[in-house]
Scaffold this active site. Structure first.
Site, PDB file in Angstrom:
ATOM      1  N   HIS A   1     -28.598 -39.589  28.908  1.00  0.00           N
ATOM      2  CA  HIS A   1     -29.283 -40.165  27.778  1.00  0.00           C
ATOM      3  C   HIS A   1     -30.092 -41.243  27.959  1.00  0.00           C
ATOM      4  CE1 HIS A   1     -27.809 -37.485  24.132  1.00  0.00           C
ATOM      5  NE2 HIS A   1     -27.072 -37.124  25.144  1.00  0.00           N
TER       6      HIS A   1
ATOM      7  N   GLY B   1     -25.461 -26.501  29.619  1.00  0.00           N
ATOM      8  CA  GLY B   1     -25.960 -27.735  29.891  1.00  0.00           C
ATOM      9  C   GLY B   1     -26.599 -27.813  31.453  1.00  0.00           C
ATOM     10  N   LEU B   2     -27.050 -26.622  31.787  1.00  0.00           N
ATOM     11  CA  LEU B   2     -27.620 -26.566  33.248  1.00  0.00           C
ATOM     12  C   LEU B   2     -29.058 -26.442  32.964  1.00  0.00           C
ATOM     13  CD1 LEU B   2     -24.760 -24.691  35.030  1.00  0.00           C
ATOM     14  CD2 LEU B   2     -25.155 -27.022  34.793  1.00  0.00           C
ATOM     15  N   SER B   3     -29.578 -26.743  31.903  1.00  0.00           N
ATOM     16  CA  SER B   3     -31.061 -26.581  31.615  1.00  0.00           C
ATOM     17  C   SER B   3     -31.794 -25.244  31.824  1.00  0.00           C
ATOM     18  CB  SER B   3     -31.954 -27.899  32.258  1.00  0.00           C
ATOM     19  OG  SER B   3     -31.384 -28.759  31.976  1.00  0.00           O
TER      20      SER B   3
ATOM     21  N   SER C   1     -33.351 -23.524  30.166  1.00  0.00           N
ATOM     22  CA  SER C   1     -34.909 -23.558  29.276  1.00  0.00           C
ATOM     23  C   SER C   1     -35.828 -24.473  30.023  1.00  0.00           C
ATOM     24  CB  SER C   1     -34.676 -24.346  27.803  1.00  0.00           C
ATOM     25  OG  SER C   1     -34.293 -25.560  27.823  1.00  0.00           O
TER      26      SER C   1
ATOM     27  N   ASP D   1     -34.766 -33.044  32.603  1.00  0.00           N
ATOM     28  CA  ASP D   1     -34.659 -31.773  33.159  1.00  0.00           C
ATOM     29  C   ASP D   1     -35.501 -31.046  33.756  1.00  0.00           C
ATOM     30  OD1 ASP D   1     -32.407 -32.320  31.589  1.00  0.00           O
ATOM     31  OD2 ASP D   1     -32.908 -31.132  29.840  1.00  0.00           O
TER      32      ASP D   1
ATOM     33  N   TYR E   1     -27.609 -34.876  19.188  1.00  0.00           N
ATOM     34  CA  TYR E   1     -28.757 -35.350  20.131  1.00  0.00           C
ATOM     35  C   TYR E   1     -29.487 -36.318  19.654  1.00  0.00           C
ATOM     36  CZ  TYR E   1     -31.629 -35.545  24.009  1.00  0.00           C
ATOM     37  OH  TYR E   1     -32.327 -36.337  25.178  1.00  0.00           O
TER      38      TYR E   1
HETATM   39  C1  GLA Z   1     -30.469 -33.207  27.662  1.00  0.00           C
HETATM   40  C2  GLA Z   1     -32.199 -33.642  27.673  1.00  0.00           C
HETATM   41  C3  GLA Z   1     -32.224 -34.757  28.824  1.00  0.00           C
HETATM   42  C4  GLA Z   1     -31.325 -35.771  28.577  1.00  0.00           C
HETATM   43  C5  GLA Z   1     -29.988 -35.207  28.562  1.00  0.00           C
HETATM   44  C6  GLA Z   1     -29.131 -36.433  28.550  1.00  0.00           C
HETATM   45  O1  GLA Z   1     -30.334 -32.499  28.682  1.00  0.00           O
HETATM   46  O2  GLA Z   1     -32.937 -32.431  27.670  1.00  0.00           O
HETATM   47  O3  GLA Z   1     -33.527 -34.974  28.279  1.00  0.00           O
HETATM   48  O4  GLA Z   1     -31.726 -36.715  27.806  1.00  0.00           O
HETATM   49  O5  GLA Z   1     -29.574 -34.439  27.579  1.00  0.00           O
HETATM   50  O6  GLA Z   1     -28.929 -37.269  29.646  1.00  0.00           O
END
Ligand code: GLA
Length: 386
Positions: free
Chosen positions: A36, A128-130, A132, A176, A228
């Site tokens: 964050h 939580g591994l992005s 997207s 990300d 978030y």
């Molecule tokens: C998500 C968001 C990022 C970042 C993290 C927290 O992954 O997409 O931009 O803010 O949360 O570190």
């Protein structure tokens, strides 16, 4: 990767009845530390992982865009002249959203051709591994080539973030997409989210005999809703009340004044960001001077700060972290936006079976859904595959 490439080719041929012009790939990411901090213009230290999204793509001679994927039955079609955020929905908002965003970052969408695209991925969704960002970045590098835009990776990252913010509606930062575009084998990306200056720092897991274990809690999260955005709002409030442009501008020595000025909750949000930025800097220094075996305490401290000050952990992630540590991990923390998703544990390779068994047993004992565990390796960022 070879299998993923073959399914991308085969899927493209089955949907569109021809061969693709090329294949582009982008990885998911995991954040080693710095949570964050990105939208507070601070520091992050993510890595690209060996789970990837592949897009097979070929131009069309009209202005139609057709996108399909192995995870959706429907092929979505949209004309370039109708490409506005209001017309984008479901999963296709990621590939088409980035096409739209490239138009906001210099592409002349009035002068480009349409395309057919087929997407496959082995980045787990909701962990939580992005997943997207991996889609956005794979399509971004593909269109950068196809449309001969010549945009820098940094601009592609900004376009990905813009698509996420404006089209998907998640008020996320730049981490990300930066990780997915800039990552390197066995390295972390040290990114200053204000200047966007990025440095690749060797991680050194292999020589140290360490593995990075992902523990996917199976608690699914979404950053377009709730927690978030409220954390982001607290940070912005904290910066305003402290009279700085962003929390990046505060240091540990400002915390006493913050404690006097801010309500307890805002203070704890601010303290997380300030101390987390500091931990990123210390992690970089420790990696450089002593290697990954020495960063455990920083990972642990980061988790406590997210659990107690930023309040974005969930009981499943706390249990994963505590159990992995007790079973011999060097350090562990939840990773990503929070409210679900995954934890990471830095572990001696030989202890993997013991740690996985301990975490699995602890989840069973609490009656939680079994976590999914796997090791990731730091991988290269987005590029053309073939
Ligand atoms: C998500 C968001 C990022 C970042 C993290 C927290 O992954 O997409 O931009 O803010 O949360 O570190």
């Amino acid at each position: 990767m070879t299998n993923l490439c073959s399914s991308a080719r085969a899927g493209f041929a089955a949907r569109f009845g021809r061969a693709p012009d090329g294949l582009w790939s982008a990885p998911g990411r995991v954040n080693l530390i710095g949570e964050h901090t990105d939208y507070n213009e601070g520091f992050v230290l993510p890595l690209a992982i060996d789970r990837r999204t592949i897009v097979a793509l070929a131009p069309r001679d009209d202005r139609l865009m057709r996108v399909a994927s192995s995870f959706a039955e429907r092929t979505v079609e949209l004309g370039l002249d109708d490409l506005i955020p209001e017309n984008l929905a479901d999963w296709s908002a990621y590939p088409l959203g980035i096409a739209w965003a490239l138009g906001q970052f210099g592409a002349d969408l009035g002068a480009v051709t349409g395309f057919d695209a087929y997407i496959v991925s082995d980045v787990p969704v909701g962990a939580g591994l992005s997943s997207s960002a991996a889609i956005e970045c794979a399509v971004a590098v593909a269109l950068n080539d196809l449309w001969q835009l010549g945009l820098e990776l940094r601009t592609l990252a900004l376009a990905g973030q813009f698509a996420e913010n404006q089209v998907v509606g998640a008020p996320t930062g730049i981490m990300d997409q930066s990780a997915s575009l800039l990552g390197r084998v066995d390295a972390v990306v040290f990114l200053d989210c204000r200047s966007l200056h990025a440095e690749v720092i060797p991680l050194g897991c292999d020589p140290a005999g360490l593995d990075l274990l992902i523990i996917d809690s199976q608690v699914s999260h979404a950053h377009s809703t709730g927690g978030y955005a409220s954390r982001r709002a607290s940070c912005e409030l904290g910066a305003r009340l402290m009279g700085v442009p962003a929390l990046r501008d505060l240091g540990v020595s400002d915390l006493a004044r913050a404690a006097e000025l801010l309500d307890d909750e805002t203070f704890r949000r601010v303290r997380h960001i300030v101390t987390e930025n500091q931990r990123v800097l210390e992690t970089v220094q420790t990696l450089r001077e002593q290697g990954p075996t020495a960063i455990g305490a920083l990972l642990d401290a980061s988790h406590l700060s997210m659990r107690d000050d930023f309040e974005i952990s969930v009981p499943e992630l706390d249990l994963a972290v505590e159990t992995a540590r007790a079973a011999g991990a060097i350090g562990a923390r939840m990773t990503g936006g929070g409210f679900g998703g995954a934890a990471i544990a830095l572990i001696p390779s030989g202890l993997r079976p013991v740690i996985e068994a301990a975490v699995g047993a602890a989840f069973t004992a609490r009656g939680y859904v079994a976590p999914v565990m796997f090791v990731v390796r730091a991988a290269d960022g987005a590029h053309k595959v073939e």
